[in-house]
Design a protein around this motif. Structure first.
Motif, PDB file in Angstrom:
ATOM      1  N   UNK A 224      -6.796   0.594   2.775  1.00  0.00           N
ATOM      2  CA  UNK A 224      -6.906   1.427   1.319  1.00  0.00           C
ATOM      3  C   UNK A 224      -6.007   2.651   1.552  1.00  0.00           C
ATOM      4  N   UNK A 225      -5.372   2.802   0.447  1.00  0.00           N
ATOM      5  CA  UNK A 225      -4.310   4.003   0.229  1.00  0.00           C
ATOM      6  C   UNK A 225      -4.949   4.806  -1.033  1.00  0.00           C
ATOM      7  N   UNK A 226      -5.186   5.870  -0.817  1.00  0.00           N
ATOM      8  CA  UNK A 226      -5.953   6.958  -1.721  1.00  0.00           C
ATOM      9  C   UNK A 226      -4.902   7.659  -2.553  1.00  0.00           C
TER      10      UNK A 226
ATOM     11  N   UNK B 256       0.686  -1.238   0.049  1.00  0.00           N
ATOM     12  CA  UNK B 256      -0.001  -0.103   0.020  1.00  0.00           C
ATOM     13  C   UNK B 256       0.730   1.264  -0.033  1.00  0.00           C
ATOM     14  N   UNK B 257       2.202   1.011   0.851  1.00  0.00           N
ATOM     15  CA  UNK B 257       2.801   2.615   0.733  1.00  0.00           C
ATOM     16  C   UNK B 257       3.477   2.899  -0.406  1.00  0.00           C
ATOM     17  N   UNK B 258       3.878   2.140  -1.323  1.00  0.00           N
ATOM     18  CA  UNK B 258       4.517   2.460  -2.476  1.00  0.00           C
ATOM     19  C   UNK B 258       3.550   3.141  -3.592  1.00  0.00           C
ATOM     20  N   UNK B 259       2.223   3.208  -3.373  1.00  0.00           N
ATOM     21  CA  UNK B 259       1.056   3.926  -4.033  1.00  0.00           C
ATOM     22  C   UNK B 259       1.311   5.367  -3.938  1.00  0.00           C
ATOM     23  N   UNK B 260       1.598   5.724  -3.052  1.00  0.00           N
ATOM     24  CA  UNK B 260       1.894   7.233  -2.951  1.00  0.00           C
ATOM     25  C   UNK B 260       1.223   7.688  -1.315  1.00  0.00           C
ATOM     26  N   UNK B 261       1.616   9.239  -1.122  1.00  0.00           N
ATOM     27  CA  UNK B 261       1.593   9.700   0.333  1.00  0.00           C
ATOM     28  C   UNK B 261       0.307  10.461   0.643  1.00  0.00           C
ATOM     29  N   UNK B 262      -0.651   9.820  -0.263  1.00  0.00           N
ATOM     30  CA  UNK B 262      -1.903  10.784  -0.188  1.00  0.00           C
ATOM     31  C   UNK B 262      -2.592  10.611   1.276  1.00  0.00           C
ATOM     32  N   UNK B 263      -3.242   9.565   1.384  1.00  0.00           N
ATOM     33  CA  UNK B 263      -3.932   9.181   2.608  1.00  0.00           C
ATOM     34  C   UNK B 263      -4.368   7.682   2.958  1.00  0.00           C
ATOM     35  N   UNK B 264      -4.439   7.230   3.969  1.00  0.00           N
ATOM     36  CA  UNK B 264      -4.816   5.676   4.046  1.00  0.00           C
ATOM     37  C   UNK B 264      -5.827   5.409   5.072  1.00  0.00           C
ATOM     38  N   UNK B 265      -6.482   4.408   5.260  1.00  0.00           N
ATOM     39  CA  UNK B 265      -7.329   3.932   6.401  1.00  0.00           C
ATOM     40  C   UNK B 265      -7.421   2.493   6.408  1.00  0.00           C
ATOM     41  N   UNK B 266      -8.117   2.293   7.582  1.00  0.00           N
ATOM     42  CA  UNK B 266      -7.883   0.913   7.712  1.00  0.00           C
ATOM     43  C   UNK B 266      -9.286   0.383   8.770  1.00  0.00           C
ATOM     44  N   UNK B 267     -10.022  -0.516   8.297  1.00  0.00           N
ATOM     45  CA  UNK B 267     -11.149  -1.139   9.234  1.00  0.00           C
ATOM     46  C   UNK B 267     -10.908  -2.513   9.368  1.00  0.00           C
ATOM     47  N   UNK B 268     -10.886  -2.630  10.878  1.00  0.00           N
ATOM     48  CA  UNK B 268     -10.626  -3.666  11.664  1.00  0.00           C
ATOM     49  C   UNK B 268     -11.990  -4.321  12.303  1.00  0.00           C
ATOM     50  N   UNK B 269     -12.183  -5.432  11.897  1.00  0.00           N
ATOM     51  CA  UNK B 269     -13.212  -6.037  12.725  1.00  0.00           C
ATOM     52  C   UNK B 269     -12.801  -7.012  13.515  1.00  0.00           C
ATOM     53  N   UNK B 270     -13.121  -6.649  15.112  1.00  0.00           N
ATOM     54  CA  UNK B 270     -12.909  -7.560  16.156  1.00  0.00           C
ATOM     55  C   UNK B 270     -14.138  -7.671  16.867  1.00  0.00           C
TER      56      UNK B 270
END
Length: 271
Positions: free
Chosen positions: A119-121, A1-15
């Protein structure tokens, strides 16, 4: 994900939440005294309030029956905080910057659960902000990430607002999330809501949609956005590129395939 770009990122974790509780993920709490906030909520509501801080996010676990009252109190006691998600399982984190930096700030490597979506945007039509990062959550234990662009999102947004949906951004992906939440609130199953999206959403898209019990994938009829799946007896994984799977256990014997256009794929974890 990191190599796609420095825009923004997010994570949904289901516990999971404690029995009888729901979790609210709050964003924008860096300057809020969460201990004092929890005591204030406790004093007004009674019951119990648990919280965990993750950088500028926090997860509150509250009795399910108090969610409406807690939301109303938060608007007064912590007006700078945003409720990013709610549900029995979902926790949602996002920020501006490289995915590995966002993940490090929130302590993603120390989290666990049944499934997760990252996701990375690369913004093309709206500003680079935390609010504009994916995933978008517009329903209980629901989230959506999107690669693509919708051409009729403004008309859909107006229709959904009339139906009672609310939106925090001008992002077309949030409209897609709201559309699915609206369909499901009317009684549709997730696969039925995604099937209806094929007729109602104009544009190109690969969607990954998370729910409490699993996740689904849908590609538009043209399927111009890349997607690849890996499936074993132990897990299912999705990515935009195969190399994201390279270090997964058992990948050499996994069933690896590209999702077909216009077909809904859906997996649920065992209870």
């Amino acid at each position: 994900m990191t190599e796609r770009g420095p825009d923004s990122a997010g994570f949904a974790v289901y516990g999971s939440a404690p029995s009888g509780h729901v979790k609210l993920t709050l964003r924008g709490v860096a300057d809020i005294d969460l201990s004092a906030l929890a005591l204030q909520l406790l004093g007004v509501l009674g019951g119990d309030v648990e919280f965990a801080r993750h950088d500028d996010h926090a997860v509150l676990a509250i009795p399910a029956a108090t969610e409406g009252a807690v939301r109303a109190l938060l608007a007064t006691l912590a007006p700078g905080a945003v409720v990013a998600s709610s549900g029995h399982a979902i926790e949602l984190y996002k920020g501006v910057g490289l995915p590995e930096d966002v993940a490090g700030r929130i302590g993603l490597s120390g989290m666990g659960g049944t499934h997760a979506i990252g996701h990375t945007r690369m913004a093309t039509e709206s500003a680079v902000t935390v609010a504009g990062a994916h995933p978008f959550s517009t329903g209980t234990d629901q989230c959506l990430v999107h690669n693509g662009s919708l051409s009729n999102h403004n008309a859909l947004r107006r229709m959904l607002v009339r139906e009672g949906q609310t939106f925090d951004t001008e992002n077309d992906s949030e409209v897609a999330a709201g559309y699915l939440s609206w369909r499901m609130a009317q009684g549709a199953r997730l696969d039925e809501a995604l099937g209806a999206a094929l007729s109602d959403l104009d544009g190109f898209y690969t969607f990954v949609v998370g729910t409490r019990s699993g996740f689904a994938v849908l590609r538009d009829p043209v399927a111009c956005k890349p997607a690849v799946m890996a499936e074993t007896d132990d897990y299912v994984a999705f990515a935009s590129e195969y190399r994201a799977f390279a270090e997964l256990p058992g990948i050499d014997t996994a069933t690896v395939f590209e999702p077909e256009p216009q077909r809904v794929y859906y997996w649920e974890h065992q209870a």
